[in-house]
Motif scaffolding. Structure first.
Motif, short mmCIF file in Angstrom:
data_model
loop_
_atom_site.label_atom_id
_atom_site.label_comp_id
_atom_site.label_asym_id
_atom_site.label_seq_id
_atom_site.Cartn_x
_atom_site.Cartn_y
_atom_site.Cartn_z
N VAL A 214 16.01 -41.50 9.95
CA VAL A 214 16.85 -42.66 10.25
C VAL A 214 16.64 -43.10 11.69
CG1 VAL A 214 19.22 -43.52 10.41
CG2 VAL A 214 18.57 -42.01 8.52
N ARG A 215 16.58 -42.14 12.60
CA ARG A 215 16.38 -42.46 14.01
C ARG A 215 15.10 -43.27 14.23
NH1 ARG A 215 16.09 -37.25 17.30
NH2 ARG A 215 18.36 -37.49 17.53
N MET A 216 14.03 -42.88 13.55
CA MET A 216 12.76 -43.59 13.71
C MET A 216 12.82 -44.99 13.10
SD MET A 216 10.87 -41.57 15.48
CE MET A 216 9.23 -42.26 15.28
N GLN A 217 13.46 -45.11 11.94
CA GLN A 217 13.58 -46.42 11.31
C GLN A 217 14.41 -47.36 12.19
OE1 GLN A 217 14.77 -46.44 7.18
NE2 GLN A 217 15.58 -48.52 7.30
N ALA A 218 15.50 -46.85 12.72
CA ALA A 218 16.37 -47.68 13.55
C ALA A 218 15.67 -48.10 14.84
CB ALA A 218 17.65 -46.91 13.88
N ALA A 219 14.87 -47.20 15.41
CA ALA A 219 14.14 -47.53 16.64
C ALA A 219 13.15 -48.66 16.40
CB ALA A 219 13.43 -46.29 17.16
N ALA A 220 12.45 -48.61 15.29
CA ALA A 220 11.48 -49.66 14.98
C ALA A 220 12.16 -50.97 14.63
CB ALA A 220 10.58 -49.20 13.83
N THR B 3 10.77 -44.57 3.47
CA THR B 3 11.47 -43.61 2.64
C THR B 3 11.97 -42.46 3.50
OG1 THR B 3 10.13 -44.12 0.70
CG2 THR B 3 11.27 -42.01 0.70
N ILE B 4 13.25 -42.15 3.36
CA ILE B 4 13.84 -41.02 4.07
C ILE B 4 13.84 -39.83 3.11
CG2 ILE B 4 15.93 -40.13 5.16
CD1 ILE B 4 16.54 -43.06 5.95
N GLU C 182 25.92 -39.25 4.45
CA GLU C 182 25.87 -39.47 5.89
C GLU C 182 24.57 -40.16 6.31
OE1 GLU C 182 26.72 -39.73 9.83
OE2 GLU C 182 28.07 -39.35 8.15
N VAL C 183 23.50 -39.91 5.57
CA VAL C 183 22.23 -40.58 5.87
C VAL C 183 22.40 -42.09 5.78
CG1 VAL C 183 19.85 -40.93 5.07
CG2 VAL C 183 20.83 -38.62 5.12
N TYR C 184 23.04 -42.55 4.71
CA TYR C 184 23.23 -43.99 4.52
C TYR C 184 24.20 -44.58 5.54
CZ TYR C 184 20.51 -44.01 0.25
OH TYR C 184 19.48 -43.95 -0.64
N MET C 185 25.23 -43.82 5.86
CA MET C 185 26.17 -44.32 6.85
C MET C 185 25.52 -44.37 8.23
SD MET C 185 29.10 -45.67 6.75
CE MET C 185 29.78 -45.11 5.20
N ALA C 186 24.65 -43.41 8.52
CA ALA C 186 23.92 -43.44 9.79
C ALA C 186 22.99 -44.65 9.86
CB ALA C 186 23.13 -42.15 9.97
N CYS D 86 20.10 -50.41 10.88
CA CYS D 86 19.04 -50.64 9.89
C CYS D 86 19.45 -51.77 8.94
CB CYS D 86 18.77 -49.37 9.09
SG CYS D 86 18.12 -48.01 10.08
N LYS D 87 18.47 -52.40 8.32
CA LYS D 87 18.73 -53.48 7.38
C LYS D 87 18.79 -53.01 5.94
CE LYS D 87 16.91 -57.21 10.27
NZ LYS D 87 15.91 -58.30 10.40
N GLY D 88 18.46 -51.76 5.73
CA GLY D 88 18.51 -51.20 4.39
C GLY D 88 18.21 -49.71 4.48
N CYS D 89 18.29 -49.03 3.34
CA CYS D 89 18.03 -47.60 3.34
C CYS D 89 17.52 -47.18 1.96
CB CYS D 89 19.30 -46.82 3.68
SG CYS D 89 19.02 -45.04 3.93
N THR D 90 16.42 -46.41 1.97
CA THR D 90 15.86 -45.85 0.75
C THR D 90 15.61 -44.37 0.99
OG1 THR D 90 14.78 -47.92 0.16
CG2 THR D 90 13.94 -45.93 -0.88
N THR D 91 16.08 -43.54 0.08
CA THR D 91 15.89 -42.09 0.20
C THR D 91 15.14 -41.57 -1.01
OG1 THR D 91 18.02 -41.67 -0.85
CG2 THR D 91 17.98 -41.74 1.57
N TYR D 92 14.67 -40.34 -0.87
CA TYR D 92 14.05 -39.65 -2.00
C TYR D 92 14.41 -38.18 -1.91
CZ TYR D 92 10.72 -38.09 -5.50
OH TYR D 92 10.15 -37.55 -6.63
N ARG D 93 15.11 -37.73 -2.95
CA ARG D 93 15.49 -36.31 -3.03
C ARG D 93 14.86 -35.72 -4.28
NH1 ARG D 93 19.33 -32.65 -5.22
NH2 ARG D 93 19.98 -34.21 -6.75
#
Length: 771
Positions: free
Chosen positions: A504-510, A521-522, A535-539, A545-552
């Motif tokens: 998330v930190r890297m996505q937000a920085a970019a 993808t996180i 918490e990942v999505y809330m962060a 960020c403008k969106g969030c995609t994860t993969y578990r």
């Protein structure tokens, strides 16, 4: 001497981007010919054609600037294909005729090779009154099923299936059904899905307030916002979808907020677009711009970066005029705003070369600095183009500069835009670059971390033989070349070992300097708790960020195949080992007891005798029945399908039943997870209509055959049940970090699928559902 850093790079070029005649004869004899073809095509709109052709060629040379795959494959070929990767289609009308007009537009767009995005929030919810026909509405998801079936029937240009994105607002009455739609393993497989999250909804979630589900001014239901948010999170936790798009944030930041409203994105989410908007993509390869890598003096060449960005912007602007468009509305939209999406690839490799650990605060700061430099260079280059060729037609200086994104831009850039205008309404985006990154020498993809430092695959040679090749990450190979057998430093980390919040930190920085959005993808560990997952999505929301995609990885999504270094002996040569066993994860298909990597891609031999069963299939209104014989083999103690014979007295069916017999049998004999055959057959839609069989609607005779094969697989224990995947891998025990086997690639059969920038991508052949 070849320009390719690895055999896989040349193979990707030959398969995906090399210009060939219909009979397979290569017209691009070398990759230099490909670069020259692209450069010449994009220089045709220039006055000084030869001068710009040479400048464009220099940018393309040695994979420094990587146009998106559509451009690389299509520019200069005179083929009737679009050079734009993806489109958001027009607003779907809430009428039957309008819906099917929109379906036709989607089919025409995918036929030329474009992926599409749609907002289905405009269709009335299930059960709503349909005036004039004495019926209730079937709801947006029923029409999404129609889109899904259409997509399966169309093969996009370059042998790519069309990819689709479906969005739905968080206040639509059918949003709960939308959220859980993919819990059905056979439904909406051609869609990526995301919920449009508004600012008021997030405020209601944080305050635990009620939330109205509304359509056309009518409140259909009131729920607790936090409960609805948790339903989204639970579905994503279990099934990797839907993603979330912070739509109000996107519209507030949009440079064009004064003349357009965005409600959907392209299939991978990096381009939020208005109706009929198109995404034009390209990437700066940061890994090629680092001087003195792995040295104390290592740095990225800033002057070279600025010059390369300026050239890339001009090339991409020319694509607007050089490309064909499936629909006139798409052409008009592109020419009115001239939006482009210049991004990067090789970021993680570039950070490694500078000695920075991906995900660290230092790496995030460096990423932000590079993105700012790219943004400044891109905007100033577009201003220069406006001086020469004019601003985009809908440019209005005061309104443009008042947008959320432009208010944060440096003052000298704002002054230049106010004085001269700007050629392109939006300029930056970070796209999925899975295939072009392989083509460029297996550099890290987009802004993603390195996925695997090394793995072994079989490469098909020109004489038909196969050799085993080690595929090594670009930065790791450079380390080997410079440092020999020295161990990798401990700042070498990969996607599987990073904490999700570091992603998330890297996505937000970019994102701070990207005016469109980011495909990322996180990766989350399988054992992450649900609260930590949320918490990942809330962060992502809190950090801008403008969106969030994860993969578990789990039993439903499949696991990412990562093998840690055994304690007793190194998995690969010593120079691939990193600081700790966790950070040496290497993506493999199968591991033998002595640690060797084996790709089981050779067909299984046929024994003299096989056990099997024959099934009779009577299709309604057909004079003759179809008989399907399925024979099995015992392999590694598991009974699995080996061959199929399909016969009928109906000569109308003769050619395709023979073809099915041969193709399905060939797939079965390759081994691995072949359950995708069932899924693909069952999803075939016959436009002439299907039939009701045993109380269930079957969309085509091919789907019925798929059902028979599935029934046989269940009866023999190969499938756990209808719509379910394999209970266990019948080929081999796969050692993985998660303990799960993952799924096989539907293109090449390798166990190399991983989630990359929001899309399942094969690390072996480069196949991606999103193109």
């Amino acid at each position: 001497m070849t320009r390719f850093a690895a055999p896989i790079a040349e193979q990707i070029w030959d398969m995906k981007y090399r210009f060939k005649e219909a009979d397979g004869k290569a017209l691009d004899e070398t990759v230099e010919d490909t670069w020259r073809r692209i450069a010449k095509a994009l220089a045709t709109v220039e006055k000084d054609k030869k001068g710009w052709e040479d400048k464009f060629y220099s940018a393309l040379e040695d994979f420094k600037y990587l146009p998106a795959g559509r451009i690389t494959a299509g520019a200069g070929t005179a083929r009737s294909v679009t050079l734009f990767n993806c489109f958001v289609m027009g607003t779907v009308p809430d009428t039957m005729s309008g819906i099917f007009d929109a379906l036709k537009e989607a089919a025409l767009t995918m036929q030329q090779g474009g992926g599409i995005g749609y907002d289905f929030s405009t269709i009335r919810p299930k059960g709503a009154t349909v005036h004039g026909v004495a019926a209730d509405a079937s709801g947006p998801l029923s029409f999404m099923d129609v889109w899904d079936a259409m997509c399966r029937t169309i093969m996009s240009a370059g042998s790519r299936r069309g990819a689709m994105m479906a969005t739905m607002r968080c206040d639509h009455p059918d949003v709960e059904s939308f959220i859980t739609a993919k819990s059905d393993a056979a439904r909406l497989r051609m869609f990526n899905m995301s919920v449009l999250i508004t600012d008021p909804f997030m405020a209601a979630v944080k305050a635990d307030k009620p939330w109205d589900l509304v359509f056309d001014g009518k409140v259909y239901q009131t729920v607790q916002a936090r409960d609805l948010w948790d339903r989204i999170m639970q579905s994503t936790y279990d099934y990797a979808e839907p993603g979330v798009i912070f739509i109000d944030r996107i519209n507030q930041a949009n440079n064009l907020s004064y003349c357009e409203t965005i409600a959907a994105t392209n299939p991978c989410g990096e381009q939020p677009l208005p109706p009929y908007g198109a995404c034009l993509l390209g990437s700066i390869n940061l890994a090629r711009l680092v001087a003195d890598p792995f040295d104390d003096a290592a740095k990225l060449d800033g002057d070279a970066l600025t010059d390369l960005v300026a050239t890339a912007v001009r090339m991409m602007d020319n694509v607007v005029d050089a490309s064909q468009f499936p629909l006139p509305e798409q052409l008009a939209e592109a020419q009115a705003k001239r939006r482009i999406g210049l991004g990067v690839t090789g970021l993680a490799d570039a950070l490694l070369m500078l000695g920075l650990r991906y995900g660290s605060e230092e790496a995030a700061a460096q990423t932000e600095a590079w993105m700012k430099q790219i943004a400044r260079a891109a905007y100033l280059a577009s201003v220069d183009l406006a001086k020469e060729k004019g601003a985009f037609p809908l440019f209005e200086a005061d309104k443009f500069l008042a947008s959320g994104a432009m208010q944060g831009m440096d003052e000298d850039v704002r002054e230049a835009i106010a004085k001269h205008g700007i050629r392109n309404a939006l300029l930056t985006s970070i796209a999925p670059t899975g295939t072009i990154s392989l083509y460029a020498g297996n550099v890290s993809s987009g802004i993603e971390p390195v996925f695997a430092y090394a793995y072994t695959r079989k490469v098909l040679q020109k004489d038909g033989t196969k050799t085993e090749e080690e595929v090594v990450d670009y930065a790791v190979q450079m380390w080997r070349d410079l440092k020999g057998d020295a161990d990798l430093p401990d700042y070498f980390v990969n996607a599987q070992t990073l904490a999700p919040l570091e992603h998330v930190r890297m996505q937000a920085a970019a994102q701070k300097w990207i005016d469109s959005s980011i495909s990322k993808t996180i990766n989350c560990p399988e054992d992450i708790s649900f609260d930590d997952f949320k918490e990942v999505y809330m962060a992502a929301w809190d950090q801008g960020c403008k969106g969030c995609t994860t993969y578990r990885p789990n039993d439903v999504t499949g696991s990412v195949l990562s093998v840690s270094e055994p304690e007793s002996k190194p998995l690969l040569a010593q120079n691939t080992a990193a600081g700790g066993s966790d950070s040496t994860a290497t993506q493999l298909a199968e591991v033998t007891s002595d640690g060797d990597v084996v790709y089981m891609t050779e067909p299984l031999d046929r024994p003299q005798e096989l056990d099997g069963a024959t099934y009779k299939l009577k299709w309604p209104d057909s004079e003759h029945a179809i008989y399907i014989t399925i024979n099995d083999i015992i392999h590694h103690g598991q009974r699995r399908p080996f061959e199929v014979f399909i016969n009928s007295k109906n000569m109308e069916h003769f050619a395709w039943t023979v073809a099915l017999t041969r193709m399905i049998s060939a797939v079965f004999r390759r081994g691995g997870d072949v359950t995708f055959v069932v899924e693909e057959l069952k999803a075939v839609f016959d436009p002439r209509g299907g039939a009701w069989m045993q109380g269930k609607y079957v969309p085509s005779i091919l789907a019925a055959i798929g059902g028979v094969i599935e029934k046989h697989m269940i009866a023999t224990g190969f499938l756990a049940g209808e719509g379910k995947g394999l209970k266990s891998d019948p080929k081999a025990d796969v050692v993985s970090l998660s303990g799960n086997r993952g799924k096989a690639c539907t293109s090449c059969g390798a166990y190399e699928l991983r989630m990359v920038e929001g899309c399942m991508t094969c690390g072996s052949c480069g196949y991606s559902k999103c193109g």
